[in-house]
Design a protein around this motif. Structure first.
Motif, PDB file in Angstrom:
ATOM      1  N   LEU A  49     -35.033 -27.440  38.136  1.00 41.75           N
ATOM      2  CA  LEU A  49     -35.506 -25.990  38.473  1.00 41.75           C
ATOM      3  C   LEU A  49     -35.180 -25.746  39.946  1.00 41.75           C
ATOM      4  O   LEU A  49     -35.840 -26.334  40.801  1.00 41.75           O
ATOM      5  CB  LEU A  49     -37.025 -26.031  38.041  1.00 41.75           C
ATOM      6  CG  LEU A  49     -37.262 -25.618  36.622  1.00 41.75           C
ATOM      7  CD1 LEU A  49     -38.732 -26.071  36.293  1.00 41.75           C
ATOM      8  CD2 LEU A  49     -37.157 -24.060  36.625  1.00 41.75           C
ATOM      9  N   GLU A  50     -34.357 -24.717  40.113  1.00 42.70           N
ATOM     10  CA  GLU A  50     -34.201 -24.103  41.622  1.00 42.70           C
ATOM     11  C   GLU A  50     -35.027 -22.950  41.591  1.00 42.70           C
ATOM     12  O   GLU A  50     -35.354 -22.302  40.821  1.00 42.70           O
ATOM     13  CB  GLU A  50     -32.655 -23.724  41.765  1.00 42.70           C
ATOM     14  CG  GLU A  50     -32.310 -23.088  42.934  1.00 42.70           C
ATOM     15  CD  GLU A  50     -30.827 -22.863  43.037  1.00 42.70           C
ATOM     16  OE1 GLU A  50     -30.108 -23.579  42.203  1.00 42.70           O
ATOM     17  OE2 GLU A  50     -30.405 -22.233  43.680  1.00 42.70           O
ATOM     18  N   HIS A  51     -35.478 -22.604  42.570  1.00 41.03           N
ATOM     19  CA  HIS A  51     -36.285 -21.382  43.097  1.00 41.03           C
ATOM     20  C   HIS A  51     -36.071 -21.093  44.311  1.00 41.03           C
ATOM     21  O   HIS A  51     -35.343 -21.529  45.323  1.00 41.03           O
ATOM     22  CB  HIS A  51     -37.786 -21.606  42.876  1.00 41.03           C
ATOM     23  CG  HIS A  51     -38.493 -22.387  44.011  1.00 41.03           C
ATOM     24  ND1 HIS A  51     -39.280 -21.811  44.675  1.00 41.03           N
ATOM     25  CD2 HIS A  51     -38.246 -23.707  44.427  1.00 41.03           C
ATOM     26  CE1 HIS A  51     -40.031 -22.695  45.621  1.00 41.03           C
ATOM     27  NE2 HIS A  51     -39.226 -23.740  45.679  1.00 41.03           N
ATOM     28  N   TYR A  52     -36.516 -19.629  44.538  1.00 40.56           N
ATOM     29  CA  TYR A  52     -36.325 -19.167  45.961  1.00 40.56           C
ATOM     30  C   TYR A  52     -37.748 -18.903  46.659  1.00 40.56           C
ATOM     31  O   TYR A  52     -38.613 -18.249  46.495  1.00 40.56           O
ATOM     32  CB  TYR A  52     -35.914 -17.682  45.748  1.00 40.56           C
ATOM     33  CG  TYR A  52     -35.908 -16.496  46.668  1.00 40.56           C
ATOM     34  CD1 TYR A  52     -35.803 -16.976  47.983  1.00 40.56           C
ATOM     35  CD2 TYR A  52     -35.344 -15.162  46.318  1.00 40.56           C
ATOM     36  CE1 TYR A  52     -35.373 -15.925  49.022  1.00 40.56           C
ATOM     37  CE2 TYR A  52     -35.148 -14.352  47.398  1.00 40.56           C
ATOM     38  CZ  TYR A  52     -35.369 -14.654  48.765  1.00 40.56           C
ATOM     39  OH  TYR A  52     -34.912 -13.783  49.465  1.00 40.56           O
ATOM     40  N   PRO A  53     -37.807 -19.928  47.567  1.00 37.56           N
ATOM     41  CA  PRO A  53     -39.099 -20.241  48.320  1.00 37.56           C
ATOM     42  C   PRO A  53     -39.451 -19.007  49.173  1.00 37.56           C
ATOM     43  O   PRO A  53     -38.555 -18.485  49.647  1.00 37.56           O
ATOM     44  CB  PRO A  53     -38.605 -21.464  49.475  1.00 37.56           C
ATOM     45  CG  PRO A  53     -37.434 -21.997  48.858  1.00 37.56           C
ATOM     46  CD  PRO A  53     -36.734 -21.194  47.858  1.00 37.56           C
ATOM     47  N   ALA A 119     -40.596 -14.143  38.007  1.00 38.69           N
ATOM     48  CA  ALA A 119     -40.672 -15.171  38.901  1.00 38.69           C
ATOM     49  C   ALA A 119     -39.219 -15.947  39.335  1.00 38.69           C
ATOM     50  O   ALA A 119     -38.698 -16.401  38.184  1.00 38.69           O
ATOM     51  CB  ALA A 119     -41.620 -16.277  38.797  1.00 38.69           C
ATOM     52  N   PRO A 120     -38.614 -15.870  40.511  1.00 38.64           N
ATOM     53  CA  PRO A 120     -37.222 -16.390  40.515  1.00 38.64           C
ATOM     54  C   PRO A 120     -36.998 -18.101  40.724  1.00 38.64           C
ATOM     55  O   PRO A 120     -37.057 -18.560  41.680  1.00 38.64           O
ATOM     56  CB  PRO A 120     -36.876 -15.828  42.089  1.00 38.64           C
ATOM     57  CG  PRO A 120     -38.219 -15.626  42.616  1.00 38.64           C
ATOM     58  CD  PRO A 120     -39.161 -15.396  41.761  1.00 38.64           C
ATOM     59  N   PHE A 121     -37.105 -18.471  39.341  1.00 37.00           N
ATOM     60  CA  PHE A 121     -36.760 -19.764  39.044  1.00 37.00           C
ATOM     61  C   PHE A 121     -35.571 -19.970  38.167  1.00 37.00           C
ATOM     62  O   PHE A 121     -35.287 -18.911  37.263  1.00 37.00           O
ATOM     63  CB  PHE A 121     -37.730 -20.494  38.327  1.00 37.00           C
ATOM     64  CG  PHE A 121     -39.174 -20.857  38.952  1.00 37.00           C
ATOM     65  CD1 PHE A 121     -39.051 -21.824  39.460  1.00 37.00           C
ATOM     66  CD2 PHE A 121     -40.053 -19.893  39.183  1.00 37.00           C
ATOM     67  CE1 PHE A 121     -40.343 -22.140  40.375  1.00 37.00           C
ATOM     68  CE2 PHE A 121     -41.260 -19.964  39.739  1.00 37.00           C
ATOM     69  CZ  PHE A 121     -41.358 -21.325  40.374  1.00 37.00           C
ATOM     70  N   TRP A 122     -34.621 -20.812  38.128  1.00 37.37           N
ATOM     71  CA  TRP A 122     -33.519 -20.869  37.306  1.00 37.37           C
ATOM     72  C   TRP A 122     -33.166 -22.340  36.790  1.00 37.37           C
ATOM     73  O   TRP A 122     -33.556 -23.397  37.745  1.00 37.37           O
ATOM     74  CB  TRP A 122     -32.111 -20.546  38.088  1.00 37.37           C
ATOM     75  CG  TRP A 122     -32.053 -19.254  38.542  1.00 37.37           C
ATOM     76  CD1 TRP A 122     -31.911 -18.054  38.000  1.00 37.37           C
ATOM     77  CD2 TRP A 122     -32.778 -18.893  39.982  1.00 37.37           C
ATOM     78  NE1 TRP A 122     -32.158 -17.035  38.764  1.00 37.37           N
ATOM     79  CE2 TRP A 122     -32.779 -17.307  39.800  1.00 37.37           C
ATOM     80  CE3 TRP A 122     -32.977 -19.368  41.102  1.00 37.37           C
ATOM     81  CZ2 TRP A 122     -33.056 -16.663  40.997  1.00 37.37           C
ATOM     82  CZ3 TRP A 122     -33.719 -18.782  42.352  1.00 37.37           C
ATOM     83  CH2 TRP A 122     -33.421 -17.514  42.262  1.00 37.37           C
ATOM     84  N   LYS A 123     -33.108 -22.586  35.728  1.00 40.23           N
ATOM     85  CA  LYS A 123     -33.056 -23.923  34.944  1.00 40.23           C
ATOM     86  C   LYS A 123     -31.450 -24.314  34.929  1.00 40.23           C
ATOM     87  O   LYS A 123     -30.803 -23.497  34.258  1.00 40.23           O
ATOM     88  CB  LYS A 123     -33.718 -23.904  33.732  1.00 40.23           C
ATOM     89  CG  LYS A 123     -35.175 -23.749  33.620  1.00 40.23           C
ATOM     90  CD  LYS A 123     -35.552 -23.809  32.212  1.00 40.23           C
ATOM     91  CE  LYS A 123     -37.131 -23.503  32.200  1.00 40.23           C
ATOM     92  NZ  LYS A 123     -37.782 -22.477  31.186  1.00 40.23           N
ATOM     93  N   TRP A 133     -26.281 -23.775  33.517  1.00 36.97           N
ATOM     94  CA  TRP A 133     -27.234 -22.968  33.816  1.00 36.97           C
ATOM     95  C   TRP A 133     -27.898 -22.184  32.671  1.00 36.97           C
ATOM     96  O   TRP A 133     -27.005 -21.746  31.806  1.00 36.97           O
ATOM     97  CB  TRP A 133     -26.670 -21.801  34.535  1.00 36.97           C
ATOM     98  CG  TRP A 133     -26.389 -22.497  35.931  1.00 36.97           C
ATOM     99  CD1 TRP A 133     -25.275 -22.732  36.541  1.00 36.97           C
ATOM    100  CD2 TRP A 133     -27.377 -22.895  36.983  1.00 36.97           C
ATOM    101  NE1 TRP A 133     -25.243 -23.166  37.788  1.00 36.97           N
ATOM    102  CE2 TRP A 133     -26.497 -23.450  38.192  1.00 36.97           C
ATOM    103  CE3 TRP A 133     -28.882 -22.798  37.052  1.00 36.97           C
ATOM    104  CZ2 TRP A 133     -27.141 -23.846  39.162  1.00 36.97           C
ATOM    105  CZ3 TRP A 133     -29.331 -23.286  38.308  1.00 36.97           C
ATOM    106  CH2 TRP A 133     -28.497 -23.649  39.397  1.00 36.97           C
TER     107      TRP A 133
END
Lengths: 150, 83
Positions: A49-53, A119-123, A133
């Motif tokens: 899981l990537e996100h935009y801190p 919420a800016p998360f990407w799996k 992705w």
């Protein structure tokens, strides 16, 4: 309260901390999202899981504020994990406490529906064919849209 | 101006963030995207279908006609898939 973290969370401990000492609370609801081992017919061995801190925390705080504006909540909590997760792992916790069940149920449902589209998360899933992705689902947009205020 | 890329947009551009100084006539998100497509370095590929691109300026979602200026933090990413 908002937390974005790599570490796992203890559901029972988190819920106890939300209600400890507040005897106005008559209802507490929670939703926990888990990693599945199959997606779109493919086996998933793990996901990242990537996100935009920064933006993640900002969006989650705005969503939580909105829930507190719409429903009379005594406490609310969103925990979202990032990093590498395996099937069965906990991804997200949403919990809401209120005097009565209706507000607790509705606010919890609202929070997870909105979180999934804002919420800016990407799996990124690990599959036998390599990293893939995850595509956004229109059903998630529809689920969030039903909470739109007329 | 600070640019951030996430998920497959980052993979196509090849980097996660960069600082750029676009020409003065670039005034909105759409203009910035056109400039990035023309610049090469994966921009044309990443921005080929704008229906798959979400944009945030200073960590708020915006539309393509939103203004951009020096000092802004502009992020490009696919529709989100958390939860």
């Amino acid at each position: 309260m908002i937390r974005v973290q790599q570490e796992d969370f203890d559901l029972a401990a988190e819920l106890k901390a939300m209600t400890d000492g507040n005897h106005q609370i008559g209802g507490l609801t929670s939703f926990v999202g888990l990693v599945r081992d199959i997606a779109g017919g493919e086996t998933v061995s793990a996901m990242t899981l990537e996100h935009y801190p920064g933006m993640t925390e900002k969006q989650l705080a705005e969503i939580e504020d909105e829930a507190n504006r719409r429903w009379p909540l005594d406490a609310s909590l969103i925990i979202h994990r990032h990093g590498r997760l395996e099937p069965g792992d906990q991804i997200v916790l949403v919990a809401c406490a209120s005097a009565h069940r209706e507000a607790a149920f509705e606010a919890c449902h609202f929070l997870i529906d909105w979180l999934k589209t804002k919420a800016p998360f990407w799996k990124l899933e690990d599959t036998p064919d390599g990293g893939k992705w995850v595509d956004a689902r229109s059903s998630d947009d529809a689920a969030a849209a039903r909470w739109a205020e007329s | 101006m600070k640019l951030l890329y996430f998920a497959w947009v980052r993979a196509k551009i090849g980097i996660g963030e960069e600082t750029v100084s676009p020409p003065a006539e670039i005034r909105d998100v759409a203009g910035l995207i056109d400039w990035l497509k023309a610049r090469g370095a994966g921009g044309a590929d990443a921005f080929a279908d704008l229906s798959l691109i979400k944009v945030a300026v200073n960590q708020d979602y915006v539309e393509l006609d939103h203004p951009v200026a020096a000092g802004d933090e502009v992020a490009f990413f696919p529709p989100v898939t958390g939860g």
